[in-house]
Scaffold this motif. Structure first.
Motif, PDB file in Angstrom:
ATOM      1  N   MET A  43       0.864  -1.172   0.000  1.00  0.00           N
ATOM      2  CA  MET A  43       0.000   0.000   0.000  1.00  0.00           C
ATOM      3  C   MET A  43       0.902   1.223   0.000  1.00  0.00           C
ATOM      4  O   MET A  43       1.817   1.300   0.823  1.00  0.00           O
ATOM      5  CB  MET A  43      -0.910  -0.003   1.230  1.00  0.00           C
ATOM      6  CG  MET A  43      -1.982  -1.088   1.159  1.00  0.00           C
ATOM      7  SD  MET A  43      -2.276  -1.898   2.730  1.00  0.00           S
ATOM      8  CE  MET A  43      -1.232  -3.322   2.628  1.00  0.00           C
ATOM      9  N   ASN A  44       0.708   2.132  -0.944  1.00  0.00           N
ATOM     10  CA  ASN A  44       1.574   3.317  -1.092  1.00  0.00           C
ATOM     11  C   ASN A  44       3.025   2.914  -1.333  1.00  0.00           C
ATOM     12  O   ASN A  44       3.932   3.352  -0.626  1.00  0.00           O
ATOM     13  CB  ASN A  44       1.484   4.237   0.126  1.00  0.00           C
ATOM     14  CG  ASN A  44       0.124   4.847   0.281  1.00  0.00           C
ATOM     15  OD1 ASN A  44      -0.600   5.013  -0.702  1.00  0.00           O
ATOM     16  ND2 ASN A  44      -0.236   5.179   1.505  1.00  0.00           N
ATOM     17  N   GLY A  45       3.242   2.069  -2.326  1.00  0.00           N
ATOM     18  CA  GLY A  45       4.601   1.603  -2.611  1.00  0.00           C
ATOM     19  C   GLY A  45       5.096   0.716  -1.487  1.00  0.00           C
ATOM     20  O   GLY A  45       4.441  -0.247  -1.121  1.00  0.00           O
ATOM     21  N   VAL A 104       3.647  -2.317   4.044  1.00  0.00           N
ATOM     22  CA  VAL A 104       3.801  -3.640   3.442  1.00  0.00           C
ATOM     23  C   VAL A 104       3.269  -4.684   4.409  1.00  0.00           C
ATOM     24  O   VAL A 104       3.507  -4.610   5.618  1.00  0.00           O
ATOM     25  CB  VAL A 104       5.283  -3.931   3.115  1.00  0.00           C
ATOM     26  CG1 VAL A 104       5.434  -5.303   2.488  1.00  0.00           C
ATOM     27  CG2 VAL A 104       5.845  -2.863   2.205  1.00  0.00           C
ATOM     28  N   ARG A 105       2.571  -5.658   3.859  1.00  0.00           N
ATOM     29  CA  ARG A 105       2.014  -6.751   4.665  1.00  0.00           C
ATOM     30  C   ARG A 105       2.485  -8.076   4.076  1.00  0.00           C
ATOM     31  O   ARG A 105       2.403  -8.300   2.876  1.00  0.00           O
ATOM     32  CB  ARG A 105       0.494  -6.675   4.622  1.00  0.00           C
ATOM     33  CG  ARG A 105      -0.193  -7.682   5.483  1.00  0.00           C
ATOM     34  CD  ARG A 105      -1.682  -7.461   5.416  1.00  0.00           C
ATOM     35  NE  ARG A 105      -2.380  -8.370   6.284  1.00  0.00           N
ATOM     36  CZ  ARG A 105      -3.669  -8.578   6.236  1.00  0.00           C
ATOM     37  NH1 ARG A 105      -4.415  -7.926   5.377  1.00  0.00           N
ATOM     38  NH2 ARG A 105      -4.237  -9.425   7.056  1.00  0.00           N
ATOM     39  N   PHE A 106       3.007  -8.965   4.920  1.00  0.00           N
ATOM     40  CA  PHE A 106       3.490 -10.277   4.511  1.00  0.00           C
ATOM     41  C   PHE A 106       2.566 -11.343   5.093  1.00  0.00           C
ATOM     42  O   PHE A 106       2.271 -11.333   6.283  1.00  0.00           O
ATOM     43  CB  PHE A 106       4.920 -10.497   5.022  1.00  0.00           C
ATOM     44  CG  PHE A 106       5.433 -11.883   4.821  1.00  0.00           C
ATOM     45  CD1 PHE A 106       5.795 -12.337   3.561  1.00  0.00           C
ATOM     46  CD2 PHE A 106       5.563 -12.757   5.893  1.00  0.00           C
ATOM     47  CE1 PHE A 106       6.266 -13.620   3.375  1.00  0.00           C
ATOM     48  CE2 PHE A 106       6.035 -14.037   5.714  1.00  0.00           C
ATOM     49  CZ  PHE A 106       6.383 -14.474   4.452  1.00  0.00           C
ATOM     50  N   LEU A 107       2.095 -12.249   4.244  1.00  0.00           N
ATOM     51  CA  LEU A 107       1.269 -13.378   4.679  1.00  0.00           C
ATOM     52  C   LEU A 107       1.935 -14.677   4.264  1.00  0.00           C
ATOM     53  O   LEU A 107       2.416 -14.803   3.136  1.00  0.00           O
ATOM     54  CB  LEU A 107      -0.113 -13.336   4.031  1.00  0.00           C
ATOM     55  CG  LEU A 107      -1.028 -12.186   4.379  1.00  0.00           C
ATOM     56  CD1 LEU A 107      -2.313 -12.287   3.580  1.00  0.00           C
ATOM     57  CD2 LEU A 107      -1.338 -12.165   5.852  1.00  0.00           C
ATOM     58  N   ARG A 156       9.976  -6.025   0.685  1.00  0.00           N
ATOM     59  CA  ARG A 156      10.543  -4.749   0.249  1.00  0.00           C
ATOM     60  C   ARG A 156      11.720  -4.973  -0.699  1.00  0.00           C
ATOM     61  O   ARG A 156      11.919  -4.212  -1.643  1.00  0.00           O
ATOM     62  CB  ARG A 156      10.969  -3.902   1.446  1.00  0.00           C
ATOM     63  CG  ARG A 156       9.787  -3.270   2.146  1.00  0.00           C
ATOM     64  CD  ARG A 156      10.204  -2.176   3.120  1.00  0.00           C
ATOM     65  NE  ARG A 156       9.041  -1.539   3.678  1.00  0.00           N
ATOM     66  CZ  ARG A 156       8.542  -1.799   4.889  1.00  0.00           C
ATOM     67  NH1 ARG A 156       9.125  -2.665   5.674  1.00  0.00           N
ATOM     68  NH2 ARG A 156       7.464  -1.179   5.310  1.00  0.00           N
ATOM     69  N   HIS A 157      12.499  -6.024  -0.447  1.00  0.00           N
ATOM     70  CA  HIS A 157      13.651  -6.339  -1.299  1.00  0.00           C
ATOM     71  C   HIS A 157      13.215  -6.656  -2.722  1.00  0.00           C
ATOM     72  O   HIS A 157      13.879  -6.289  -3.689  1.00  0.00           O
ATOM     73  CB  HIS A 157      14.429  -7.505  -0.705  1.00  0.00           C
ATOM     74  CG  HIS A 157      15.578  -7.960  -1.554  1.00  0.00           C
ATOM     75  ND1 HIS A 157      16.735  -7.242  -1.676  1.00  0.00           N
ATOM     76  CD2 HIS A 157      15.718  -9.045  -2.351  1.00  0.00           C
ATOM     77  CE1 HIS A 157      17.547  -7.873  -2.502  1.00  0.00           C
ATOM     78  NE2 HIS A 157      16.953  -8.963  -2.926  1.00  0.00           N
TER      79      HIS A 157
END
Length: 72
Positions: A5-7, A11-14, A67-68
């Protein structure tokens, strides 16, 4: 799975553990721990949540994996 969300600002990891179309276990970086959905999944979630090294690795996946790989 990574959700952006917004670049890379939010960030969400599932991580889902699915076998035979049945979800047994879920890790959500927003929640910060594993949740079991079956009796076996609850047992695995307790074991994984009590392992500090494993949990530190999972929580770091937002940066080291999501992010990577953003934009790849």
């Amino acid at each position: 799975e990574c959700y952006y969300m917004n670049g890379t600002e939010k960030v969400r990891f599932l991580e889902r553990q699915i076998y035979n179309r049945l979800q047994h276990l879920l890790f959500d970086s927003d929640v910060g721990h594993f949740v079991g959905f079956t009796p076996a999944g609850e047992k695995w979630a307790r074991r994984l949540n009590n392992d500090p090294q494993w949990m530190e690795n999972r929580r770091a996946q937002v940066d080291t994996y999501c992010r990577h790989n953003y934009g790849s």
